[in-house]
Design an enzyme around this catalytic site. Structure first.
Site, PDB file in Angstrom:
ATOM      1  N   THR A  77       0.796 -22.277  -1.600  1.00 18.86           N
ATOM      2  CA  THR A  77      -0.551 -22.830  -1.395  1.00 18.86           C
ATOM      3  C   THR A  77      -1.346 -22.981  -2.682  1.00 18.86           C
ATOM      4  OG1 THR A  77      -1.496 -20.627  -0.960  1.00 18.86           O
ATOM      5  CG2 THR A  77      -0.665 -21.876   0.938  1.00 18.86           C
ATOM      6  N   TYR A 108      -5.740 -18.213  -6.691  1.00 16.70           N
ATOM      7  CA  TYR A 108      -5.626 -19.608  -6.286  1.00 16.70           C
ATOM      8  C   TYR A 108      -6.990 -20.146  -5.841  1.00 16.70           C
ATOM      9  CZ  TYR A 108      -0.533 -18.880  -6.076  1.00 16.70           C
ATOM     10  OH  TYR A 108       0.781 -18.585  -6.366  1.00 16.70           O
ATOM     11  N   TYR A 116      10.271 -19.186  -6.216  1.00 18.46           N
ATOM     12  CA  TYR A 116       9.264 -20.230  -6.391  1.00 18.46           C
ATOM     13  C   TYR A 116       9.849 -21.351  -7.237  1.00 18.46           C
ATOM     14  CZ  TYR A 116       8.015 -17.896 -10.897  1.00 18.46           C
ATOM     15  OH  TYR A 116       8.023 -17.318 -12.154  1.00 18.46           O
ATOM     16  N   SER A 165       3.266 -27.779  -1.526  1.00 13.23           N
ATOM     17  CA  SER A 165       2.927 -29.189  -1.389  1.00 13.23           C
ATOM     18  C   SER A 165       1.640 -29.325  -0.599  1.00 13.23           C
ATOM     19  CB  SER A 165       4.037 -29.967  -0.674  1.00 13.23           C
ATOM     20  OG  SER A 165       3.673 -31.334  -0.579  1.00 13.23           O
TER      21      SER A 165
END
Length: 341
Positions: free
Chosen positions: A25, A58, A219, A274
């Site tokens: 995310t 994030y 990842y 994505s």
């Protein structure tokens, strides 16, 4: 391993389970439009995703949490269906800062617990309000870290019910051994999140982790963008690899789907990121085909031992050099001690 879109989780050493396919995310907070993560996570849950990888740094955990809560409220999923992974950032390594950091994530998500909480990097930045503290020359300000003390604070968080499982990220064998051999270890790391894809297959680390019941979470599983600010653009584009493309044609799949299936089939969890609705759906369509043993071996042979994530590679090198310099200083001090008059 019989994997389906509805059932593709594997056991963790503490008795919990983790879905093999998740959604990353991360989105640059400077360029990602508001509510992007919110809408994409809701879509992903409708598509079938149950695993979401996020982090405090994030700056979108509030959106991810809202998406999860909305899909729980409309009856699509229950909380126990969702697997959320959060991360302890570099500025929160001191033991007294560990629980407050986790509580900030829980407050943003508006959830009672996270399923997995991991140490994002085996190094620390100077604690404070800045997540990326730098000196007047623009260089990161590092801070001493005692990984064992940090881990003990995480164990207390697990005992308090704030997190179901504990793991690490970007740890090498030596750093894993430091925790596994820690006196009084109560909860061992169940996972290690590292870069992992057909051009960087991590064979030695994967074997070591398997021996110690530590799941590898990969990842950048389909490579990454070609953004030179953080990507090693010297590494050729993974998705243009002739072998992956040819295998994909055989199954009417893309090279990205082949790369994801490769890792999933060998028990490596993948978390492709994505914010494209088409790609989110596309990446989930990997459970209606399987690779042969020969194809798996052929893809394994593509390994180039090249990291695509240049920034994390440089940070790990910085840590290595700092440790090496420290060792040299200690050796010099020992020599001087024995040579003194």
């Amino acid at each position: 391993m019989n994997l389906t879109a509805q059932s593709h989780s594997i056991p963790l050493s503490d008795g919990n389970r983790i879905p093999l396919l998740g959604l990353g995310t991360y989105g640059d907070p400077r360029t990602t439009p508001k509510d992007t993560a919110l809408e994409c996570v809701k879509l992903a849950i409708d598509v079938g995703y149950r695993h979401f990888d996020g982090a405090l740094v994030y700056f979108n955990e509030h959106e991810v949490g809202q998406a999860i809560r909305e899909k729980i409220a409309d009856g699509t999923v229950k909380r126990e269906d969702i697997f959320y992974c959060g991360k302890l950032w570099n500025t929160f390594h001191p033991p007294e800062l560990v629980r407050p950091a986790l509580e900030r994530t829980l407050k943003a998500l508006k959830l009672d617990y996270v399923d997995l909480y991991i140490v994002e990097l085996p190094m620390a930045f100077k604690p404070g309000n800045e997540f990326y503290p730098k000196d007047q020359h623009g260089k990161y300000i590092y801070h001493h870290t005692d990984l064992c003390a940090t881990w003990e604070a995480l164990e207390h968080c697990k005992d308090a019910g704030l997190v179901k499982s504990l793991g690490v990220s970007n740890f090498n064998r030596r750093q894993l051994e430091l925790l596994l051999n820690k006196p009084g270890l109560k909860h061992k790391p169940v996972s290690n999140q590292v870069e992992c894809h057909p051009y960087f297959t991590q064979p030695k680390l994967l074997e070591y982790c398997r021996q110690h019941d530590i799941v590898i979470v990969g990842y950048c599983p389909i490579g990454s963008s070609r953004d030179a600010s953080w990507v090693n653009v010297k590494c050729p584009p993974l998705l243009e690899d002739e072998l992956l493309v040819s295998i994909g044609k055989k199954y009417n799949k893309s090279s990205a789907q082949v790369a994801l299936r490769f890792n999933v089939q060998r028990g490596v969890v993948v978390i492709p990121k994505s914010f494209s609705p088409e790609r989110i759906t596309h990446n989930f369509q990997i459970f209606d085909f399987s690779l042969t043993e020969e194809e798996m071996k052929a893809i394994e042979s593509l390994n180039k031992n090249i990291r695509k994530n240049r920034i994390k590679s440089e940070l790990k090198l910085k840590l290595y050099l700092n440790v090496k310099v420290t060792v040299y200083i200690i050796m010099i001090c020992v020599v001087m001690f024995f040579l003194r008059d």
